[in-house]
Motif scaffolding. Structure first.
Motif, PDB file in Angstrom:
ATOM      1  N   TYR A  55       0.827  -1.201   0.000  1.00 56.49           N
ATOM      2  CA  TYR A  55       0.000   0.000   0.000  1.00 56.49           C
ATOM      3  C   TYR A  55       0.868   1.261   0.000  1.00 56.49           C
ATOM      4  CZ  TYR A  55      -3.064  -3.655   1.808  1.00 56.49           C
ATOM      5  OH  TYR A  55      -3.745  -4.836   1.983  1.00 56.49           O
ATOM      6  N   GLY A  56       0.428   2.251  -0.762  1.00 59.56           N
ATOM      7  CA  GLY A  56       1.069   3.556  -0.770  1.00 59.56           C
ATOM      8  C   GLY A  56       0.033   4.643  -0.560  1.00 59.56           C
ATOM      9  N   ILE A  57       0.363   5.632   0.263  1.00 61.25           N
ATOM     10  CA  ILE A  57      -0.546   6.738   0.558  1.00 61.25           C
ATOM     11  C   ILE A  57       0.231   8.027   0.332  1.00 61.25           C
ATOM     12  CG2 ILE A  57      -2.014   7.841   2.298  1.00 61.25           C
ATOM     13  CD1 ILE A  57      -0.873   4.238   2.813  1.00 61.25           C
ATOM     14  N   ALA A  58      -0.073   8.714  -0.768  1.00 59.49           N
ATOM     15  CA  ALA A  58       0.627   9.947  -1.116  1.00 59.49           C
ATOM     16  C   ALA A  58       0.136  11.095  -0.242  1.00 59.49           C
ATOM     17  CB  ALA A  58       0.406  10.278  -2.583  1.00 59.49           C
ATOM     18  N   VAL A  59       1.077  11.916   0.215  1.00 56.51           N
ATOM     19  CA  VAL A  59       0.756  13.047   1.084  1.00 56.51           C
ATOM     20  C   VAL A  59       1.515  14.289   0.614  1.00 56.51           C
ATOM     21  CG1 VAL A  59       0.182  11.650   3.114  1.00 56.51           C
ATOM     22  CG2 VAL A  59       2.555  12.331   2.721  1.00 56.51           C
ATOM     23  N   SER A  60       1.301  15.392   1.296  1.00 55.74           N
ATOM     24  CA  SER A  60       1.767  16.688   0.815  1.00 55.74           C
ATOM     25  C   SER A  60       3.255  16.952   0.992  1.00 55.74           C
ATOM     26  CB  SER A  60       0.971  17.802   1.504  1.00 55.74           C
ATOM     27  OG  SER A  60       1.051  17.667   2.917  1.00 55.74           O
ATOM     28  N   SER A  61       3.937  16.201   1.835  1.00 49.33           N
ATOM     29  CA  SER A  61       5.373  16.399   2.059  1.00 49.33           C
ATOM     30  C   SER A  61       5.956  15.202   2.791  1.00 49.33           C
ATOM     31  CB  SER A  61       5.627  17.670   2.887  1.00 49.33           C
ATOM     32  OG  SER A  61       5.157  17.506   4.208  1.00 49.33           O
ATOM     33  N   GLY A  62       7.293  15.151   2.851  1.00 48.12           N
ATOM     34  CA  GLY A  62       7.945  14.123   3.646  1.00 48.12           C
ATOM     35  C   GLY A  62       7.657  14.287   5.124  1.00 48.12           C
ATOM     36  N   THR A  63       7.557  15.527   5.577  1.00 51.50           N
ATOM     37  CA  THR A  63       7.194  15.795   6.969  1.00 51.50           C
ATOM     38  C   THR A  63       5.803  15.271   7.265  1.00 51.50           C
ATOM     39  OG1 THR A  63       8.586  17.773   7.026  1.00 51.50           O
ATOM     40  CG2 THR A  63       6.841  17.617   8.674  1.00 51.50           C
ATOM     41  N   ALA A  64       4.872  15.519   6.349  1.00 56.32           N
ATOM     42  CA  ALA A  64       3.509  15.006   6.518  1.00 56.32           C
ATOM     43  C   ALA A  64       3.508  13.486   6.597  1.00 56.32           C
ATOM     44  CB  ALA A  64       2.627  15.480   5.368  1.00 56.32           C
ATOM     45  N   ALA A  65       4.343  12.849   5.777  1.00 53.01           N
ATOM     46  CA  ALA A  65       4.426  11.388   5.791  1.00 53.01           C
ATOM     47  C   ALA A  65       4.865  10.884   7.159  1.00 53.01           C
ATOM     48  CB  ALA A  65       5.386  10.907   4.714  1.00 53.01           C
ATOM     49  N   LEU A  66       5.851  11.542   7.768  1.00 55.17           N
ATOM     50  CA  LEU A  66       6.308  11.148   9.098  1.00 55.17           C
ATOM     51  C   LEU A  66       5.211  11.354  10.140  1.00 55.17           C
ATOM     52  CD1 LEU A  66       9.917  12.629   8.998  1.00 55.17           C
ATOM     53  CD2 LEU A  66       9.346  10.209   9.304  1.00 55.17           C
ATOM     54  N   GLU A  67       4.507  12.478  10.056  1.00 59.07           N
ATOM     55  CA  GLU A  67       3.443  12.745  11.021  1.00 59.07           C
ATOM     56  C   GLU A  67       2.313  11.729  10.897  1.00 59.07           C
ATOM     57  OE1 GLU A  67       2.238  16.830  10.831  1.00 59.07           O
ATOM     58  OE2 GLU A  67       4.237  17.580  11.370  1.00 59.07           O
ATOM     59  N   VAL A  68       1.954  11.392   9.670  1.00 59.98           N
ATOM     60  CA  VAL A  68       0.920  10.378   9.462  1.00 59.98           C
ATOM     61  C   VAL A  68       1.385   9.022   9.988  1.00 59.98           C
ATOM     62  CG1 VAL A  68      -0.282   9.057   7.676  1.00 59.98           C
ATOM     63  CG2 VAL A  68      -0.214  11.550   7.538  1.00 59.98           C
ATOM     64  N   ALA A  69       2.643   8.671   9.711  1.00 59.34           N
ATOM     65  CA  ALA A  69       3.166   7.376  10.149  1.00 59.34           C
ATOM     66  C   ALA A  69       3.140   7.247  11.667  1.00 59.34           C
ATOM     67  CB  ALA A  69       4.590   7.187   9.627  1.00 59.34           C
ATOM     68  N   VAL A  70       3.588   8.296  12.368  1.00 55.94           N
ATOM     69  CA  VAL A  70       3.606   8.279  13.835  1.00 55.94           C
ATOM     70  C   VAL A  70       2.187   8.143  14.388  1.00 55.94           C
ATOM     71  CG1 VAL A  70       4.039   9.726  15.868  1.00 55.94           C
ATOM     72  CG2 VAL A  70       5.789   9.516  14.101  1.00 55.94           C
ATOM     73  N   GLN A  71       1.255   8.909  13.845  1.00 55.11           N
ATOM     74  CA  GLN A  71      -0.126   8.861  14.335  1.00 55.11           C
ATOM     75  C   GLN A  71      -0.811   7.547  13.973  1.00 55.11           C
ATOM     76  OE1 GLN A  71      -2.377  12.653  13.752  1.00 55.11           O
ATOM     77  NE2 GLN A  71      -0.408  13.448  13.056  1.00 55.11           N
ATOM     78  N   ALA A  72      -0.506   7.015  12.787  1.00 56.87           N
ATOM     79  CA  ALA A  72      -1.125   5.749  12.377  1.00 56.87           C
ATOM     80  C   ALA A  72      -0.744   4.611  13.309  1.00 56.87           C
ATOM     81  CB  ALA A  72      -0.727   5.412  10.934  1.00 56.87           C
ATOM     82  N   LEU A  73       0.465   4.674  13.858  1.00 59.95           N
ATOM     83  CA  LEU A  73       0.933   3.638  14.777  1.00 59.95           C
ATOM     84  C   LEU A  73       0.371   3.804  16.188  1.00 59.95           C
ATOM     85  CD1 LEU A  73       4.685   3.336  13.691  1.00 59.95           C
ATOM     86  CD2 LEU A  73       2.915   1.584  13.433  1.00 59.95           C
ATOM     87  N   GLY A  74      -0.357   4.870  16.419  1.00 65.05           N
ATOM     88  CA  GLY A  74      -0.945   5.081  17.734  1.00 65.05           C
ATOM     89  C   GLY A  74       0.033   5.597  18.765  1.00 65.05           C
ATOM     90  N   ILE A  75       1.137   6.150  18.334  1.00 68.23           N
ATOM     91  CA  ILE A  75       2.109   6.726  19.267  1.00 68.23           C
ATOM     92  C   ILE A  75       1.524   8.010  19.840  1.00 68.23           C
ATOM     93  CG2 ILE A  75       4.399   7.791  19.426  1.00 68.23           C
ATOM     94  CD1 ILE A  75       5.237   5.795  17.178  1.00 68.23           C
ATOM     95  N   GLY A  76       1.635   8.174  21.176  1.00 68.34           N
ATOM     96  CA  GLY A  76       1.010   9.331  21.802  1.00 68.34           C
ATOM     97  C   GLY A  76       1.704   9.786  23.060  1.00 68.34           C
ATOM     98  N   GLU A  77       0.969  10.463  23.890  1.00 63.93           N
ATOM     99  CA  GLU A  77       1.486  11.122  25.085  1.00 63.93           C
ATOM    100  C   GLU A  77       2.355  10.193  25.932  1.00 63.93           C
ATOM    101  OE1 GLU A  77       2.002  14.540  27.178  1.00 63.93           O
ATOM    102  OE2 GLU A  77       0.518  14.412  25.554  1.00 63.93           O
ATOM    103  N   GLY A  78       3.608  10.621  26.168  1.00 63.61           N
ATOM    104  CA  GLY A  78       4.518   9.891  27.039  1.00 63.61           C
ATOM    105  C   GLY A  78       5.258   8.735  26.405  1.00 63.61           C
TER     106      GLY A  78
END
Length: 385
Positions: A55-78
């Protein structure tokens, strides 16, 4: 004009002379210019196939890709995410944006990547993931990272922003770990001007990433949202350019490696200058850019070299500044008293010279002459100091 007048050589000149114009005209002629256009899906499919992902999900920038990846994995507070101290700030921002904590490791001075032997000592009960960032042309020692992740049940985010077409032991970068990211900024092997992509084999991560890039619209009711996200969408115009670039990736990789060999052949032997290594046991250098590092005993830093090169009509860039020394994080009280001497050395002494795909041999020879002249100036300053 005199022969001594040298036209300024920018640090990057992209090569956009394939099917880019043809595909862009198709977008305009059909009216498909937004993120709903057919080139977006085709680019996602072909890019994910290139690296062996489902699967590939195109986004607006490399920074956006990192932010999506971190959030998709459920990484959060602490939660803690281990990453290199020496990398672009986007890596840390994606983590701190969700309230998680970057945990840093020092650099390896041979490859300029994170020192994977330092990772295990940084693992705690709060560690959620390792962010494995491939830098400047050579990949991280992937097998050591994946072994640790398996042993400690950690996620891997692979930042392959600079690694289009690169391999680790014959396997494509972008295919490792739970989720990987790419950038398509103008200085990358494949460019769409701005842009990025998330790739993964996990359908749940893929679906989650698609939601996160599009304001988290609910599937049942379009303009209702159960959580906060951003608009990270990627346009059909960008995808049209990306497809044309992707068609020539092998050509671009070979051209970059030829440029790397050219520079190394003509710059080797210059005192005080450490050149990039051509290969390791697991990969040949892909030369995202042609970087070099000043010897520790050179009494000036990379910013001074940048100014001296500019006086010769040559563009250059310093290496990334260390995460733990970023003012924005220092002001938040993060990384207090933390030191990563090898990363700090690279950040202060490393720089790269023009190495865009449109660079001609004539311009490269001017760069070589300029670097030699600047290094001679530096040694004169050193002797007179």
């Amino acid at each position: 004009m005199g022969d001594d007048i040298v036209a300024f050589i920018p640090v990057n000149e992209p090569l956009i002379n394939g099917n880019e114009k043809k595909y862009l005209c198709e977008c305009i002629d059909t009216g498909w210019i937004s993120s709903e256009g057919p080139f977006v899906k085709e680019f996602e499919q072909k890019m994910s196939m290139l690296v062996g992902r489902k699967y590939g999900i195109a986004v607006s920038s490399g920074t956006a890709a990192l932010e999506v990846a971190v959030q998709a994995l459920g990484i959060g507070e602490g939660d803690e995410v281990i990453m290199p101290a020496f990398t672009i700030i986007s890596c840390a921002m994606a983590v701190t944006k969700v309230g998680a904590v970057p945990v840093l490791v020092d650099s390896d001075l041979t490859s300029w990547n994170m020192d994977v032997d330092e990772i295990e000592a940084k693992i705690t009960s709060k560690t959620k993931a390792i962010m494995m960032v491939h830098l400047y042309g050579l990949p991280v020692e992937v097998s050591k990272v994946t072994e640790l992740a398996e042993r400690y049940n950690l996620k891997i985010i692979e930042d392959a922003a600079e690694m289009h077409g690169q391999t680790y032991n014959g396997r494509k970068c972008g295919s490792f770990g739970d989720i990987s990211t790419f950038s398509f900024y103008s200085n990358k092997h494949i460019t769409t001007g701005e842009g990025g992509m998330v790739v993964t084999d996990d359908i749940e991560l893929a679906e989650r990433s698609r939601m996160l890039r599009n304001l988290c619209f609910r599937k049942d009711v379009r303009y209702m949202h159960d959580e906060i996200s951003d608009n990270y969408r990627f346009t059909n115009l960008q995808a049209a350019v990306g497809l044309a670039q992707l068609e020539r990736l092998n050509e671009f990789i070979e051209k970059k490696r030829q440029m790397g060999r050219y520079y190394t052949d003509r710059l080797k032997g210059i005192s005080g200058l450490i050149l990039p290594i051509e290969e390791t046991e697991y990969a040949d250098n892909i030369y995202w850019v042609y970087g070099m590092v000043l010897d520790k005993d050179i009494p000036i830093d990379n910013r001074t070299v940048q100014k001296l090169l500019a006086e010769e009509g040559i563009g250059s860039r310093t290496f990334f500044w260390c995460i733990h020394e970023q003012p924005v994080y220092q002001n938040q009280g993060l990384f207090q008293k933390e030191k990563y001497p090898k990363a700090e050395y690279l950040a202060r002494k490393g720089f790269y010279v023009p190495s865009g795909l449109a660079l001609t041999e004539e311009k490269m020879e001017k760069v070589v002459s300029g670097v030699r002249k600047v290094m001679n100036k530096i040694y004169m300053l050193k002797e007179n100091s």
